[in-house]
Design an enzyme around this catalytic site. Structure first.
Site, PDB file in Angstrom:
ATOM      1  N   ASN A 248      13.424  49.389  40.888  1.00 15.12           N
ATOM      2  CA  ASN A 248      14.051  50.181  39.653  1.00 15.12           C
ATOM      3  C   ASN A 248      15.211  51.082  40.029  1.00 15.12           C
ATOM      4  O   ASN A 248      16.420  50.944  40.180  1.00 15.12           O
ATOM      5  CB  ASN A 248      13.283  50.422  38.668  1.00 15.12           C
ATOM      6  N   ASP A 249      14.659  52.291  40.203  1.00 14.80           N
ATOM      7  CA  ASP A 249      15.590  53.251  40.771  1.00 14.80           C
ATOM      8  C   ASP A 249      16.454  53.165  41.611  1.00 14.80           C
ATOM      9  O   ASP A 249      17.735  53.503  41.917  1.00 14.80           O
ATOM     10  CB  ASP A 249      14.941  54.680  40.784  1.00 14.80           C
TER      11      ASP A 249
END
Lengths: 92, 468
Positions: free
Chosen positions: B391-392
């Site tokens: 994600n990040d």
């Protein structure tokens, strides 16, 4: 009994060797590297053996035995899991 | 007898350095383990045969217990390796703290052979502080990683937290200095115990505000502390072997910490005192874009038509234990002549190298695992980027949005691929609590669900021909 100067000397040189060697470690292997260095730093076991096995008061020896157990756990599990992980890395 | 000890220490040191040297290539790495085991065995035996060692039964008992606990700990599933690593740092810290405590009280009791110089006493204080803070800190980290119920997963913060943390450490260090100056003072014994207690408390306080995304850095820092506590023990026990081995461990932890910090564009102090992952104010609430969902059939078609695919794994893959399904997809695609590579972000997962080990476990050849810096130039020519529980590390906002906590963090350029497929467990934001712009891009298609379940459906689409 070596003096404190020579101990610091050893520490500084060992750190430089460590930085030089670790920098070359394959990026694929950072997880096994951590378990391997962990097993190696469990060399603290030699200190624990002296505290546990020499003719010291009982409480001291209990402290030593717990430390010995903790170090030994790191040695056994550290080397074994490192080898287990390294076995999995195959080129093809 | 003294000569045997000295020679074995030199031999063990050399073997430990070789062990780490051989880790530079997966082909020679297993040799390193053998070197390490031989070095350790030599060092243990050389210590054990010293004439002052008389309580052999105690030693045998403790070593046996070490095997009883250590062997099962080495057989944990690979997704649990971060916890095991944190636990082993805890054990390392505990050993250092306990030996330090024992040494001090031996000297107070008048039965120590060595003289208590100011230098030795300072090393002893450092050993006890580092050892005990590593012990409780690593236990907390292991608990967070194992998701133990009574340890909060999310960062816990309160006003004045850094003030309290630094205060506790400062008192411990201050007392350490006082004891080092007057080791034999009547109050020194109590002060010593207070130092130990404060170090234990500080370890807990240090880890409470740290969230999952910071774990790779924190584990590396704890690794360095564990190494330094062994160095301090070496100073106390006057053992060059311990100093060297501890320095090797410490420098490894230091290098890994630096690599992890750089990969997140953060400093040590920011990781330890910055409380990453706090709830973030909603950004740009006005321009809410919607994501587009794709069916498994559609995704399979996209993949089949691709010439090259880059898979970007993240913690979500580890949680879902999806690595073996990834392998099936890899096989299905490579059998069709599609080039499949894996893009590995340095902080993907919960510890350094986590993704590499999981993919290696699933028999994916390591030649297909590519580091972030090498894969990024290839991303614009990539037909499909498959984001798998990451994600990040693929959030384009890191490049320009100064308002996000991940601003400046180097990312894998998944957004530059021609098509992006993102597998995500839920519609909630990632650990850092940040909306991911990648998901609402025009060329991004979402596949919601558990990574393992989605992949298994995807593999089915390729029929039995692609999979053995």
């Amino acid at each position: 009994m070596s003096d404190f100067g020579s101990m610091v000397f050893v520490f500084v040189l060992a750190t430089f060797i460590g930085l030089g060697v670790i920098r070359r470690v394959s990026r694929l292997l950072y997880t096994p590297l951590m378990s391997l260095t962990n097993a190696i730093s469990a060399i603290a076991v030699v200190g624990s053996i002296v505290v546990t096995g020499a003719d010291h008061p009982l409480t001291i020896r209990i402290l030593g035995a717990v430390a010995l157990f903790a170090s030994m756990t790191n040695i056994v599990s550290g080397f074994m899991i490192t080898d287990r992980m390294l076995k999995m890395f195959k080129k093809q | 007898m003294h000569l045997v000890g000295e020679l074995s220490a030199v031999l063990a040191t050399a073997l430990f350095i070789f062990a780490l040297y051989w880790m530079n290539d997966p082909k020679t790495a297993r040799r390193g383990v053998i070197a390490g085991v031989v070095g350790m065995t030599v060092a243990v035996l050389a210590t054990w045969i010293q004439p002052e060692i008389i309580h052999h039964a105690w030693i045998v008992g403790a070593i046996a217990l070490g095997f009883v606990v250590g062997v099962p700990l080495s057989r944990v599933p690979l997704t649990a390796v971060p916890q095991r690593t944190a636990l082993s740092h805890a054990f390392g810290g505990l050993a250092a703290g306990l030996v330090g405590t024992a040494e001090y009280f031996l000297w107070r009791g008048g039965s120590a052979t060595a003289e208590m110089t100011h230098f030795r006493m300072s090393a002893l204080a450092a050993e006890v502080i580092l050892g005990f803070l590593t012990f409780t800190g690593s236990l907390m980290a292991a608990g967070k990683l194992q998701e133990v119920r009574w340890i909060p997963q999310r960062p816990v913060t309160y006003p004045g937290q850094n003030f309290v943390n630094i205060g506790v450490l400062a008192i411990a260090v201050g007392l350490g200095v006082a004891v080092a100056v007057h080791p034999g003072a009547p109050w020194a014994q109590q002060a010593f115990l207070v130092i130990a207690a404060l170090a234990l408390i500080f370890g807990v306080l240090l880890i409470i505000p740290i969230g999952g995304a910071d774990m790779p850095t924190v584990i590396s820092i704890l690794n360095a502390y564990a190494g330094l506590s062994a160095v301090a023990m070496g100073f106390v026990l006057d053992s060059k072997l311990l100093v060297t081995a501890g320095a090797l461990d410490g420098s490894s932890g230091l290098i890994l910490s630096i690599i992890m910090c750089r990969a997140m564009n953060r400093s040590f102090t920011n990781v330890l005192f910055g409380a990453f992952g706090k709830a973030q104010p909603a950004l740009a609430a006005g321009e809410q874009k919607e994501w587009k969902q794709e069916t498994v059939e559609g995704a399979a078609q996209l993949l089949e038509q691709a010439r090259n695919v880059v898979i970007i794994p993240g913690y979500g893959m580890a949680v879902a234990q999806a690595q073996h399904k990834v392998r099936e997809l890899y096989d299905a695609l490579t059998k069709r002549g599609i080039i499949v590579k894996f893009a590995i972000h340095p902080v993907a997962g919960r510890m350094p190298g986590h993704m590499n080990v999981l993919l290696a476990e699933a028999n994916i050849p390591y030649s297909a695992l590519v580091e972030m810096d090498e894969i990024n130039p290839e991303m614009p020519q990539t037909d499909v980027a498959l984001v798998l529980g990451a994600n990040d590390v693929v959030n384009p906002a890191a490049r320009y949005n100064k308002g996000t906590p991940i601003y400046g963090m180097p990312i894998i350029d998944a957004d530059k691929a021609k098509t992006v497929l993102a597998v995500k467990r839920s519609k909630k934001p990632g650990f850092a609590g940040i909306d991911n712009e990648l998901y609402v891009q025009d060329n991004t298609w979402m596949l919601f669900g558990d990574a393992k379940a989605v992949l298994s459906d995807l593999v089915k689409q390729f029929g039995s021909g692609g999979i053995h």
